[in-house]
Design an enzyme around this catalytic site. Structure first.
Site, mmCIF file in Angstrom:
data_model
loop_
_atom_site.group_PDB
_atom_site.id
_atom_site.type_symbol
_atom_site.label_atom_id
_atom_site.label_comp_id
_atom_site.label_asym_id
_atom_site.label_seq_id
_atom_site.Cartn_x
_atom_site.Cartn_y
_atom_site.Cartn_z
ATOM 1 N N ASP A 28 0.947 -1.158 -0.092
ATOM 2 C CA ASP A 28 -0.141 0.109 0.019
ATOM 3 C C ASP A 28 0.826 1.366 0.052
ATOM 4 O OD1 ASP A 28 -2.235 1.637 0.112
ATOM 5 O OD2 ASP A 28 -2.140 1.689 2.354
ATOM 6 N N GLU A 80 29.050 1.962 3.184
ATOM 7 C CA GLU A 80 28.723 0.549 3.410
ATOM 8 C C GLU A 80 28.784 -0.122 1.976
ATOM 9 O OE1 GLU A 80 24.833 -0.845 4.625
ATOM 10 O OE2 GLU A 80 24.445 -0.588 2.525
ATOM 11 N N CYS A 112 25.409 3.402 8.442
ATOM 12 C CA CYS A 112 25.084 4.887 8.032
ATOM 13 C C CYS A 112 26.285 6.019 8.665
ATOM 14 C CB CYS A 112 23.760 5.138 7.815
ATOM 15 S SG CYS A 112 22.609 4.104 7.333
ATOM 16 N N ARG A 199 11.349 -3.435 13.797
ATOM 17 C CA ARG A 199 11.030 -2.534 14.841
ATOM 18 C C ARG A 199 12.189 -2.277 15.734
ATOM 19 N NH1 ARG A 199 6.277 0.019 15.136
ATOM 20 N NH2 ARG A 199 4.671 -0.492 13.375
ATOM 21 N N THR A 201 15.111 -1.468 15.234
ATOM 22 C CA THR A 201 15.896 -0.399 14.547
ATOM 23 C C THR A 201 15.349 0.861 15.162
ATOM 24 O OG1 THR A 201 14.408 -0.131 12.633
ATOM 25 C CG2 THR A 201 16.326 -1.656 12.436
ATOM 26 N N HIS A 234 20.597 11.983 11.279
ATOM 27 C CA HIS A 234 20.442 10.930 10.291
ATOM 28 C C HIS A 234 19.086 10.679 9.785
ATOM 29 C CE1 HIS A 234 21.009 7.470 8.169
ATOM 30 N NE2 HIS A 234 20.590 6.723 8.837
ATOM 31 N N ASN A 266 17.181 7.461 1.742
ATOM 32 C CA ASN A 266 18.235 7.448 2.851
ATOM 33 C C ASN A 266 19.611 6.991 2.331
ATOM 34 O OD1 ASN A 266 20.064 6.886 5.019
ATOM 35 N ND2 ASN A 266 19.004 4.874 5.533
ATOM 36 N N SER A 296 23.941 1.901 12.076
ATOM 37 C CA SER A 296 23.432 0.733 12.971
ATOM 38 C C SER A 296 24.411 -0.042 13.438
ATOM 39 C CB SER A 296 22.432 -0.261 12.002
ATOM 40 O OG SER A 296 21.285 0.351 11.560
#
Lengths: 348, 131
Positions: A28, A80, A112, A199, A201, A234, A266, A296
């Site tokens: 969606d 990365e 990142c 989640r 993260t 970020h 991103n 991360s």
């Protein structure tokens, strides 16, 4: 005081909209656009990678610094998505900008925040008096697995900063770093796509570390959110930096100039660094800029910049970050995007 | 197919557009020459070519060599740089049908090809429409 003497950014010309990706996976689109606060993302052309975008961003930074590239004593490319597993991206970038052979070089990796790591070390070497100028770059052509939530946001871009002690456009008044072992996103060796913990993260990863670094930075500098003209965080999506900014006490008008994610995606290691270039493009002498990255794994780097009088002399010396965003883009359909990103299995 | 050593030798030209200007007659040579083809002198000064110019002519490759077949159709053109030197390169970041003679272009750093899946990546210059 040491600071930024030249800065530059680069973003590719290609874009893909959230609707185009959602259509393929039966997702969606309006709910993704709302949830991620994201309309479209940049896509690197097949002939672009971290090295090519780093070269373009660095050339813009050199134009603004107005220095001889031979005087740059170190080059640190944070990413990365380095094109080579073994052979530093910085070797090619330094050669292309004419900074070889008297130069120290290393590639950085920290999801990142690899870009701000490079900036942190480049700045520190200049502050220590080891060299006159040092170049820190954040660049990525990030990959999201087909159908994964990351595919809507993982984009491409680069930002480069030359640090020095004289003729700065923004002095670095304070820095800090905040890091723990938090496995929210990773990629094992030989794996094509990264994995993430959904989640997880959010609160224990992004919000904990950005808030941790930001709170400590405000404390050590003795500043308050209202002291800053701009704040850059970020931007894994549009929502996280907006939410964390609000939690810390920053107002939307302090954040919006550096918030590029809604129309760029991103750019991973390029994310907060590109936001900083967009802010420097319009900043005025004397203004304070607050910046906190996030990578991360997990950690954040914090910086407080004070813009100097020289800024107005350099802003127009190279293409601005918004010039790359406002220029006519080429919209891709999913098939062409999949081909560009090497997602199609070809004959051997 | 070119070799890594040849690619390496050409880095000053492919990455930094380094040319040589004859100290006798002022002719600019790209790639550099040992002897000026205009006046025969052997003394040159190093110059860096301009990174903006105009498309002089171009063609569209539809049946490409193996290394470039993923990219077809793509345009190859002759670009006259602002300092008068002509270079040949791909013209990218636009559809081939949008390219016109006289179109202003900028030179950008791009991947040109890679020496197979495991080989080195060859970088160099390409033209893109001027922003």
């Amino acid at each position: 005081m040491a600071g930024i003497v030249g800065y530059g950014a680069y973003a590719p010309k290609y874009r893909i909209k959230v609707e185009e990706i959602a259509k393929v996976w039966g997702a969606d689109a309006p709910s993704y656009k709302r949830g991620l606060m994201l309309r479209e993302k940049s896509v690197p052309a097949p002939d672009q990678d971290v090295i090519t975008m780093s070269v373009e961003a660095s050339r813009n930074a050199i134009k603004r610094a107005g220095i001889d590239a031979k005087k740059i004593g170190a080059i640190y490319v944070g990413s990365e998505s380095h094109p080579y597993a073994v052979k530093p991206s910085g070797t090619v970038v330094a050669e292309a900008i004419g900074a070889t052979p008297d130069i120290h070089c290393a590639d950085f990796e920290f999801a990142c925040k690899a870009g701000t790591e490079g900036m942190f070390v480049a700045l520190s070497l200049v502050e220590a008096g080891k060299m006159e100028y040092a170049l820190g770059i954040g660049a990525d052509t990030s990959q999201g697995a087909p159908g994964d939530a990351l595919e809507y946001s993982a984009s491409a871009g680069a930002a480069a900063f030359i640090f020095g002690k004289n003729d700065t456009v923004a002095e670095v008044e304070h820095t800090n770093a905040y890091m723990t072992d938090t496995p929210d996103f990773w990629r094992r060796e030989y794996m094509h796509y990264p994995r993430h913990a959904g989640r997880f993260t959010g609160m224990p990863a992004y919000f904990k570390h950005v808030t941790g670094a930001a709170t400590a930075l405000l404390e050590i500098s003795g500043t308050k959110p209202e002291d800053f003209a701009y704040a850059v965080f970020h931007q894994p999506n549009g929502k996280f930096p907006t939410t964390v900014g609000k939690k810390l006490g920053f107002k939307p008008e302090q954040i919006e100039t550096g918030l590029l994610c809604p129309r760029l995606g991103n750019t991973y290691s390029g994310s907060s660094p590109m936001g900083l270039t967009a802010v420097l493009d319009v900043a005025k002498p004397g203004q304070l800029i607050f910046m906190v990255s996030y990578g991360s794994g997990a950690g954040s780097d914090g910086f407080i910049y004070r813009v100097t009088d020289r800024i107005s002399k350099v802003q127009d010396l190279a293409l601005k970050t918004t010039d790359y965003l406002d220029r006519e883009t080429i919209q891709l359909d999913y098939g062409t995007y999949a081909k560009f990103r090497g997602k199609i299995r070809m004959s051997e | 197919m070119s070799t890594s050593a040849r690619y390496w030798r050409e880095i000053p030209q492919r990455y930094r557009y380094e040319a040589s200007k004859c100290k006798g007659c002022g002719a600019v040579w790209f790639p550099p020459r040992l002897i000026c083809a205009e006046c025969g002198k052997r003394e040159f000064e190093d110059v860096t070519l301009s990174n903006t110019g105009k498309v002089q002519t171009f063609t569209v490759i539809r049946v490409a060599p193996n290394e470039f077949c993923d990219e077809s159709p793509y345009a190859i053109g002759v670009v006259e740089l602002d300092d008068g030197v002509m270079i040949q390169c791909q013209i990218v970041d636009c559809l081939p049908e949008e390219i016109k003679t006289g179109m202003p272009v900028k030179i950008e750093f791009r991947k040109v090809k890679q020496e197979g899946q495991a080989g080195i990546i060859n970088y160099g210059y390409k033209a893109v429409p001027a922003a």
